[in-house]
Motif scaffolding. Structure first.
Motif, mmCIF file in Angstrom:
data_model
loop_
_atom_site.group_PDB
_atom_site.id
_atom_site.type_symbol
_atom_site.label_atom_id
_atom_site.label_comp_id
_atom_site.label_asym_id
_atom_site.label_seq_id
_atom_site.Cartn_x
_atom_site.Cartn_y
_atom_site.Cartn_z
ATOM 1 N N TYR A 21 -5.837 11.308 -7.148
ATOM 2 C CA TYR A 21 -4.423 11.528 -7.465
ATOM 3 C C TYR A 21 -4.276 12.654 -8.477
ATOM 4 O O TYR A 21 -3.448 13.551 -8.305
ATOM 5 C CB TYR A 21 -3.817 10.226 -8.015
ATOM 6 N N LEU A 108 1.148 1.860 -5.691
ATOM 7 C CA LEU A 108 0.423 2.691 -4.732
ATOM 8 C C LEU A 108 -0.875 3.181 -5.360
ATOM 9 O O LEU A 108 -0.940 3.426 -6.570
ATOM 10 C CB LEU A 108 1.253 3.907 -4.330
ATOM 11 N N GLU A 109 -1.878 3.319 -4.507
ATOM 12 C CA GLU A 109 -3.137 3.934 -4.953
ATOM 13 C C GLU A 109 -3.626 4.820 -3.825
ATOM 14 O O GLU A 109 -3.846 4.326 -2.708
ATOM 15 C CB GLU A 109 -4.173 2.862 -5.287
ATOM 16 N N ASP A 110 -3.742 6.087 -4.080
ATOM 17 C CA ASP A 110 -4.156 7.076 -3.074
ATOM 18 C C ASP A 110 -3.346 6.944 -1.789
ATOM 19 O O ASP A 110 -3.881 6.971 -0.674
ATOM 20 C CB ASP A 110 -5.657 6.948 -2.797
ATOM 21 N N GLY A 111 -2.045 6.787 -1.946
ATOM 22 C CA GLY A 111 -1.139 6.775 -0.808
ATOM 23 C C GLY A 111 -1.005 5.441 -0.100
ATOM 24 O O GLY A 111 -0.297 5.347 0.900
ATOM 25 N N ARG A 112 -1.672 4.413 -0.567
ATOM 26 C CA ARG A 112 -1.590 3.097 0.073
ATOM 27 C C ARG A 112 -0.970 2.085 -0.879
ATOM 28 O O ARG A 112 -1.194 2.132 -2.093
ATOM 29 C CB ARG A 112 -2.985 2.607 0.455
ATOM 30 N N VAL A 113 -0.224 1.161 -0.297
ATOM 31 C CA VAL A 113 0.350 0.069 -1.089
ATOM 32 C C VAL A 113 -0.773 -0.903 -1.418
ATOM 33 O O VAL A 113 -1.441 -1.417 -0.517
ATOM 34 C CB VAL A 113 1.469 -0.650 -0.299
ATOM 35 N N VAL A 114 -0.996 -1.131 -2.694
ATOM 36 C CA VAL A 114 -2.059 -2.052 -3.106
ATOM 37 C C VAL A 114 -1.500 -3.318 -3.749
ATOM 38 O O VAL A 114 -2.233 -4.287 -3.944
ATOM 39 C CB VAL A 114 -3.090 -1.382 -4.046
ATOM 40 N N ASP A 115 -0.208 -3.299 -4.084
ATOM 41 C CA ASP A 115 0.377 -4.501 -4.667
ATOM 42 C C ASP A 115 1.901 -4.421 -4.561
ATOM 43 O O ASP A 115 2.477 -3.341 -4.641
ATOM 44 C CB ASP A 115 -0.030 -4.640 -6.140
#
Length: 126
Positions: A21, A108-115
């Motif tokens: 990021y 988000l983390e690196d474009g993905r929903v993580v929570d």
């Protein structure tokens, strides 16, 4: 009389900082700085119209970008930064706790929903 309604609510979107990021964000900032540098060179060419206000605006924008890059470099992996806000639909019922309905965050983390964080007792996504 209805006992519940569907409403929109604000959802805070945060990003968990990773090296990937930081690198991507710094590249975007550096690109914008280079673009402003080119615009400044065009404004300073002999024969170019003297647009002091435009030059000053670009210098200020460039300085903000440089400061933003410094802030990005100070971020540590795992830090969470505000990315923006979106809205979601939620069913609101008589007796609901307002704070529980409204305090939703997406991480988000690196474009993905993580929570997807909802306050305890809050309604699930609808």
């Amino acid at each position: 009389m209805p006992k519940s309604i569907i409403i929109t609510r604000p959802v805070v979107v945060k990003i968990r900082v990773t090296e990937r990021y930081k690198t991507a964000l710094l590249q975007q900032i550096e690109y914008s700085v280079r673009r402003l540098d080119l615009e400044l060179q065009r404004l300073e060419r002999p024969g170019a119209p003297q647009l002091a206000d435009e030059r000053q605006k670009r210098l200020e924008a460039r300085q903000k970008l440089v400061e933003q890059a410094q802030g990005v470099r100070r971020l540590q992996p795992g830090d969470e930064v505000l990315h923006g806000r979106v809205e979601s639909l939620v069913r609101l019922a008589v007796g609901d706790d307002w704070q529980s309905v409204m305090g939703v965050e997406v991480l988000l983390e690196d474009g993905r929903v993580v929570d997807i964080r909802t306050p305890a007792g809050g309604p699930d996504n609808e």
